[in-house]
Design a protein around this motif. Structure first.
Motif, PDB file in Angstrom:
ATOM      1  N   ASP A 267       0.817  -1.219   0.000  1.00  0.00           N
ATOM      2  CA  ASP A 267       0.000   0.000   0.000  1.00  0.00           C
ATOM      3  C   ASP A 267       0.848   1.265   0.000  1.00  0.00           C
ATOM      4  OD1 ASP A 267      -2.625  -1.292   0.375  1.00  0.00           O
ATOM      5  OD2 ASP A 267      -1.725  -1.944   2.270  1.00  0.00           O
ATOM      6  N   PHE A 268       2.063   1.163   0.555  1.00  0.00           N
ATOM      7  CA  PHE A 268       2.830   2.393   0.783  1.00  0.00           C
ATOM      8  C   PHE A 268       4.309   2.043   0.831  1.00  0.00           C
ATOM      9  CE2 PHE A 268       3.888   5.883   4.063  1.00  0.00           C
ATOM     10  CZ  PHE A 268       4.033   6.847   3.081  1.00  0.00           C
ATOM     11  N   ILE A 269       5.120   2.819   0.093  1.00  0.00           N
ATOM     12  CA  ILE A 269       6.566   2.569   0.068  1.00  0.00           C
ATOM     13  C   ILE A 269       7.281   3.785   0.664  1.00  0.00           C
ATOM     14  CG2 ILE A 269       8.584   2.080  -1.389  1.00  0.00           C
ATOM     15  CD1 ILE A 269       5.426   1.430  -3.086  1.00  0.00           C
ATOM     16  N   VAL A 270       8.183   3.519   1.612  1.00  0.00           N
ATOM     17  CA  VAL A 270       8.975   4.585   2.242  1.00  0.00           C
ATOM     18  C   VAL A 270      10.422   4.386   1.799  1.00  0.00           C
ATOM     19  CG1 VAL A 270       9.775   5.546   4.447  1.00  0.00           C
ATOM     20  CG2 VAL A 270       7.423   4.661   4.238  1.00  0.00           C
ATOM     21  N   VAL A 271      10.968   5.405   1.107  1.00  0.00           N
ATOM     22  CA  VAL A 271      12.343   5.289   0.603  1.00  0.00           C
ATOM     23  C   VAL A 271      13.276   6.020   1.579  1.00  0.00           C
ATOM     24  CG1 VAL A 271      13.877   5.635  -1.364  1.00  0.00           C
ATOM     25  CG2 VAL A 271      11.432   5.254  -1.747  1.00  0.00           C
ATOM     26  N   GLY A 272      14.249   5.299   2.148  1.00  0.00           N
ATOM     27  CA  GLY A 272      15.160   5.886   3.133  1.00  0.00           C
ATOM     28  C   GLY A 272      16.293   6.699   2.522  1.00  0.00           C
ATOM     29  N   PRO A 273      17.172   6.100   1.730  1.00  0.00           N
ATOM     30  CA  PRO A 273      18.377   6.800   1.259  1.00  0.00           C
ATOM     31  C   PRO A 273      18.159   7.677   0.022  1.00  0.00           C
ATOM     32  CG  PRO A 273      18.596   4.385   1.068  1.00  0.00           C
ATOM     33  CD  PRO A 273      17.165   4.687   1.336  1.00  0.00           C
ATOM     34  N   GLU A 274      19.147   8.538  -0.253  1.00  0.00           N
ATOM     35  CA  GLU A 274      19.022   9.474  -1.371  1.00  0.00           C
ATOM     36  C   GLU A 274      19.274   8.828  -2.731  1.00  0.00           C
ATOM     37  OE1 GLU A 274      21.203   9.522   1.012  1.00  0.00           O
ATOM     38  OE2 GLU A 274      23.235  10.032   0.349  1.00  0.00           O
ATOM     39  N   ALA A 275      20.185   7.840  -2.783  1.00  0.00           N
ATOM     40  CA  ALA A 275      20.591   7.335  -4.108  1.00  0.00           C
ATOM     41  C   ALA A 275      19.396   6.825  -4.925  1.00  0.00           C
ATOM     42  CB  ALA A 275      21.680   6.281  -3.971  1.00  0.00           C
ATOM     43  N   PRO A 276      18.502   5.976  -4.342  1.00  0.00           N
ATOM     44  CA  PRO A 276      17.359   5.531  -5.153  1.00  0.00           C
ATOM     45  C   PRO A 276      16.413   6.675  -5.534  1.00  0.00           C
ATOM     46  CG  PRO A 276      17.286   4.557  -2.933  1.00  0.00           C
ATOM     47  CD  PRO A 276      18.581   5.283  -3.048  1.00  0.00           C
ATOM     48  N   LEU A 277      16.341   7.710  -4.695  1.00  0.00           N
ATOM     49  CA  LEU A 277      15.467   8.841  -5.018  1.00  0.00           C
ATOM     50  C   LEU A 277      16.025   9.619  -6.208  1.00  0.00           C
ATOM     51  CD1 LEU A 277      14.758  10.005  -1.369  1.00  0.00           C
ATOM     52  CD2 LEU A 277      13.111   8.956  -2.943  1.00  0.00           C
ATOM     53  N   VAL A 278      17.341   9.897  -6.146  1.00  0.00           N
ATOM     54  CA  VAL A 278      17.983  10.624  -7.251  1.00  0.00           C
ATOM     55  C   VAL A 278      17.889   9.792  -8.532  1.00  0.00           C
ATOM     56  CG1 VAL A 278      20.194  11.570  -8.069  1.00  0.00           C
ATOM     57  CG2 VAL A 278      19.459  11.976  -5.704  1.00  0.00           C
ATOM     58  N   ALA A 279      17.904   8.461  -8.376  1.00  0.00           N
ATOM     59  CA  ALA A 279      17.815   7.574  -9.548  1.00  0.00           C
ATOM     60  C   ALA A 279      16.379   7.405 -10.052  1.00  0.00           C
ATOM     61  CB  ALA A 279      18.413   6.208  -9.205  1.00  0.00           C
ATOM     62  N   GLY A 280      15.385   7.961  -9.323  1.00  0.00           N
ATOM     63  CA  GLY A 280      14.016   7.949  -9.846  1.00  0.00           C
ATOM     64  C   GLY A 280      13.147   6.780  -9.396  1.00  0.00           C
ATOM     65  N   LEU A 281      13.496   6.142  -8.274  1.00  0.00           N
ATOM     66  CA  LEU A 281      12.668   5.010  -7.805  1.00  0.00           C
ATOM     67  C   LEU A 281      11.243   5.470  -7.483  1.00  0.00           C
ATOM     68  CD1 LEU A 281      12.334   2.054  -6.972  1.00  0.00           C
ATOM     69  CD2 LEU A 281      13.199   2.663  -4.692  1.00  0.00           C
ATOM     70  N   ALA A 282      11.115   6.648  -6.845  1.00  0.00           N
ATOM     71  CA  ALA A 282       9.770   7.124  -6.482  1.00  0.00           C
ATOM     72  C   ALA A 282       8.933   7.353  -7.744  1.00  0.00           C
ATOM     73  CB  ALA A 282       9.866   8.407  -5.660  1.00  0.00           C
ATOM     74  N   ASP A 283       9.559   7.849  -8.816  1.00  0.00           N
ATOM     75  CA  ASP A 283       8.826   8.085 -10.076  1.00  0.00           C
ATOM     76  C   ASP A 283       8.321   6.764 -10.656  1.00  0.00           C
ATOM     77  OD1 ASP A 283       9.935  11.119 -10.944  1.00  0.00           O
ATOM     78  OD2 ASP A 283      11.319   9.922  -9.761  1.00  0.00           O
ATOM     79  N   THR A 284       9.222   5.775 -10.700  1.00  0.00           N
ATOM     80  CA  THR A 284       8.847   4.472 -11.281  1.00  0.00           C
ATOM     81  C   THR A 284       7.650   3.875 -10.532  1.00  0.00           C
ATOM     82  OG1 THR A 284      11.117   4.083 -11.930  1.00  0.00           O
ATOM     83  CG2 THR A 284       9.722   2.123 -11.731  1.00  0.00           C
ATOM     84  N   LEU A 285       7.693   3.950  -9.201  1.00  0.00           N
ATOM     85  CA  LEU A 285       6.614   3.345  -8.408  1.00  0.00           C
ATOM     86  C   LEU A 285       5.326   4.154  -8.541  1.00  0.00           C
ATOM     87  CD1 LEU A 285       8.740   2.450  -5.243  1.00  0.00           C
ATOM     88  CD2 LEU A 285       7.888   0.856  -6.988  1.00  0.00           C
ATOM     89  N   ARG A 286       5.438   5.486  -8.543  1.00  0.00           N
ATOM     90  CA  ARG A 286       4.228   6.323  -8.670  1.00  0.00           C
ATOM     91  C   ARG A 286       3.569   6.131 -10.027  1.00  0.00           C
ATOM     92  NH1 ARG A 286       7.120  10.776  -6.205  1.00  0.00           N
ATOM     93  NH2 ARG A 286       6.665  10.646  -3.992  1.00  0.00           N
ATOM     94  N   GLU A 287       4.406   6.045 -11.069  1.00  0.00           N
ATOM     95  CA  GLU A 287       3.833   5.848 -12.415  1.00  0.00           C
ATOM     96  C   GLU A 287       3.020   4.566 -12.479  1.00  0.00           C
ATOM     97  OE1 GLU A 287       7.245   6.179 -14.994  1.00  0.00           O
ATOM     98  OE2 GLU A 287       7.425   8.311 -14.434  1.00  0.00           O
ATOM     99  N   ALA A 288       3.397   3.589 -11.653  1.00  0.00           N
ATOM    100  CA  ALA A 288       2.655   2.318 -11.638  1.00  0.00           C
ATOM    101  C   ALA A 288       1.484   2.366 -10.656  1.00  0.00           C
ATOM    102  CB  ALA A 288       3.607   1.180 -11.285  1.00  0.00           C
ATOM    103  N   GLY A 289       1.231   3.553 -10.070  1.00  0.00           N
ATOM    104  CA  GLY A 289       0.042   3.721  -9.234  1.00  0.00           C
ATOM    105  C   GLY A 289       0.281   3.576  -7.737  1.00  0.00           C
ATOM    106  N   PHE A 290       1.522   3.423  -7.300  1.00  0.00           N
ATOM    107  CA  PHE A 290       1.794   3.244  -5.872  1.00  0.00           C
ATOM    108  C   PHE A 290       1.929   4.587  -5.150  1.00  0.00           C
ATOM    109  CE2 PHE A 290       3.036  -0.864  -7.557  1.00  0.00           C
ATOM    110  CZ  PHE A 290       2.425  -1.713  -6.645  1.00  0.00           C
ATOM    111  N   THR A 291       1.626   4.571  -3.847  1.00  0.00           N
ATOM    112  CA  THR A 291       1.819   5.736  -2.988  1.00  0.00           C
ATOM    113  C   THR A 291       3.206   5.624  -2.364  1.00  0.00           C
ATOM    114  OG1 THR A 291      -0.540   5.725  -2.524  1.00  0.00           O
ATOM    115  CG2 THR A 291       0.831   7.004  -1.027  1.00  0.00           C
ATOM    116  N   VAL A 292       3.998   6.697  -2.535  1.00  0.00           N
ATOM    117  CA  VAL A 292       5.414   6.635  -2.142  1.00  0.00           C
ATOM    118  C   VAL A 292       5.782   7.835  -1.283  1.00  0.00           C
ATOM    119  CG1 VAL A 292       7.789   6.443  -3.009  1.00  0.00           C
ATOM    120  CG2 VAL A 292       5.895   5.630  -4.420  1.00  0.00           C
ATOM    121  N   PHE A 293       6.532   7.585  -0.221  1.00  0.00           N
ATOM    122  CA  PHE A 293       7.131   8.674   0.550  1.00  0.00           C
ATOM    123  C   PHE A 293       8.532   8.906   0.009  1.00  0.00           C
ATOM    124  CE2 PHE A 293       9.814  10.325   3.934  1.00  0.00           C
ATOM    125  CZ  PHE A 293       9.112  11.466   4.268  1.00  0.00           C
ATOM    126  N   GLY A 294       8.736  10.095  -0.569  1.00  0.00           N
ATOM    127  CA  GLY A 294      10.052  10.434  -1.127  1.00  0.00           C
ATOM    128  C   GLY A 294       9.849  11.216  -2.395  1.00  0.00           C
TER     129      GLY A 294
END
Ligand code: AMP
Ligand code: GLY
Length: 423
Positions: free
Chosen positions: A64-91
């Motif tokens: 239901d919800f993904i919380v991303v801790g470190p910066e590297a996956p955020l800068v690499a766009g992990l939150a975008d990939t998950l949001r585009e697939a319809g997930f709710t993401v913190f980051g």
């Protein structure tokens, strides 16, 4: 709510510990996690750099919800990939994570929105940077533009040192992160870390902390990721918090929205409190490590509700409550850190957690049932107290019970605050 936490450090252990206390949580997964996080969450062995693997896990497990801790996956766009697939993401999105990923980007936002920060210039070649340094004189600060694991900054007291730092950046000491260099005015004052949650439109102030970046007692020796921290930071008085929100955080949030990259997640402002007031040293787009360990000890509100509100644009209805006591954490690191160190050294005893003490794991692993140290920063011995001095005494008493021959720590975490309390 079924939650997936991404990360494996002391910060993520503290987040997992607090998320696990939420009445709204039904299941917590962590990828890749560590043995401490494994006490709070089911560990998932996926490569978190592989965004498609993370996405497939979320789909297969109805997260239901993904919380991303470190910066590297955020800068690499992990939150975008998950949001585009319809997930709710913190980051934040990759575009908004530029606030951490590019110092030049942040400086340009500061210039455009009149946010207090050191005067600066951006350079892509050594000679013009050196000419600017000679013109400005020392002390002066040289920064590799990109992510350099906290090591891309030289605070130069002499012009020659500044010129050498420019050469080492352009000679590739920090790889691609050093292809652009920011030269910045030296700010004199007391540093503080300040955290807010943001939902793209609103910012909710969390709390402040002070970090100890140098490896040695008395703030000596090379910079590290942080050797200890305490919260709150006495320099962040209510007036200073209000000024920071009005003069730094709120204009940044407006600037990000105006530029088409609204920021959601946690905004971590590294501040210098100078004679003029708060000035921005840098932004991070994730929680601090080890600051999060002390913040989570003090947070009374439900973390899951707060992070979910940041991710869903409902922060304006939220408030965060804090314990009045101080929290302090001491980092135990492998001998040799921040240089080279031996891996897989055994940790044979840890103190029991109680209402006021908790050991968060950072670079640990289980090898054949034995807890071993695998990283530079390995354990965060954390305690609460009525004063920073009391929290410090409790933390060091707990630390004395750790049996780990290859470990070391600073012996003076919290010294400025303790000196203030005694004055
Ligand atoms: P940063 O990676 O930008 O946080 O910089 C690392 C450390 O360098 C900071 O925590 C400060 O102690 C110091 N620093 C960075 N910028 C400045 C500045 N403009 N003036 C003084 N110290 C600075
Ligand atoms: N402790 C500083 C940081 O997390 O960047």
């Amino acid at each position: 709510m079924k939650v997936l936490l991404i990360g494996s450090g002391g910060r993520e252990h503290a987040l997992a510990w607090k998320l696990a206390q939420s009445p709204r949580l039904t299941k917590l997964y962590a990828a890749p996690g560590n043995p401490g996080i494994g006490e709070e969450a089911e560990l998932v062995a996926i490569n978190t750099e592989d965004q498609q693997a993370v996405l497939a896990f979320c789909q297969a497990n109805a997260i239901d919800f993904i919380v991303v801790g470190p910066e590297a996956p955020l800068v690499a766009g992990l939150a975008d990939t998950l949001r585009e697939a319809g997930f709710t993401v913190f980051g934040p999105s990759a575009a908004a994570a530029q606030l951490e990923g590019s110092k030049g980007f942040t400086k340009d936002i500061c210039a455009k929105y009149s946010i207090s920060t050191g005067a600066y210039q951006r350079f892509t070649a050594a000679e013009p940077a050196k000419a600017y340094i000679r013109e400005q004189g020392a002390p002066i600060v040289i920064k590799a533009d990109g992510l350099a694991a906290g090591k891309g900054v030289t605070v130069a007291m002499m012009v020659d040192e500044a010129l050498d730092a420019v050469d080492s950046c352009f000679d590739g000491a920090f790889g691609a992160a050093g292809a652009e260099v920011v030269v910045e005015a030296y700010l004199d004052g007391e540093e503080a870390s300040f955290f807010c949650l943001c939902d793209g439109t609103h910012a909710l102030a969390l709390a402040s902390a002070q970090d100890h970046k140098r490896v040695g007692d008395g703030d000596t020796g090379p910079n590290t990721g942080g050797m200890g921290a305490y919260s709150p930071a006495p320099v962040m008085t209510p007036d200073m918090v209000e000024r920071t929100m009005k003069e730094i955080i709120e204009p940044t949030i407006r600037g990000m929205t105006d530029s088409g990259h609204p920021f959601s997640g946690v905004l971590f402002a590294g501040l210098m409190i100078t004679k003029k007031g708060p000035e921005l040293i840098e932004y991070n787009v994730r929680f601090g490590d080890p600051e999060t360990q002390v913040l989570m000890m003090r947070l009374k509100s439900d973390l899951l509700t707060l992070l979910h509100a940041a991710a869903t644009g409902t922060l304006d209805q939220m408030d965060a409550e804090w314990r009045d006591e101080a929290a302090l954490t001491v980092v135990m690191a492998s001998r040799g850190y921040p240089g080279t160190y031996e891996k897989n050294t055994p940790i044979t005893a840890l103190p029991e957690a109680d209402a006021n003490t908790k050991v968060f794991h950072a670079g640990t692993a289980l090898k054949d049932g034995q807890l071993v140290a695998t990283g530079g920063r390995v354990l965060n011995v954390t305690a609460m107290g009525d004063t920073v001095g009391a929290a410090k005494a409790t933390a060091y008493a707990a630390l004395a019970k750790v049996k780990w021959e290859n470990g070391f720590s600073r012996s003076d975490i919290g010294w400025q605050a303790v000196a203030r309390e005694k004055a």
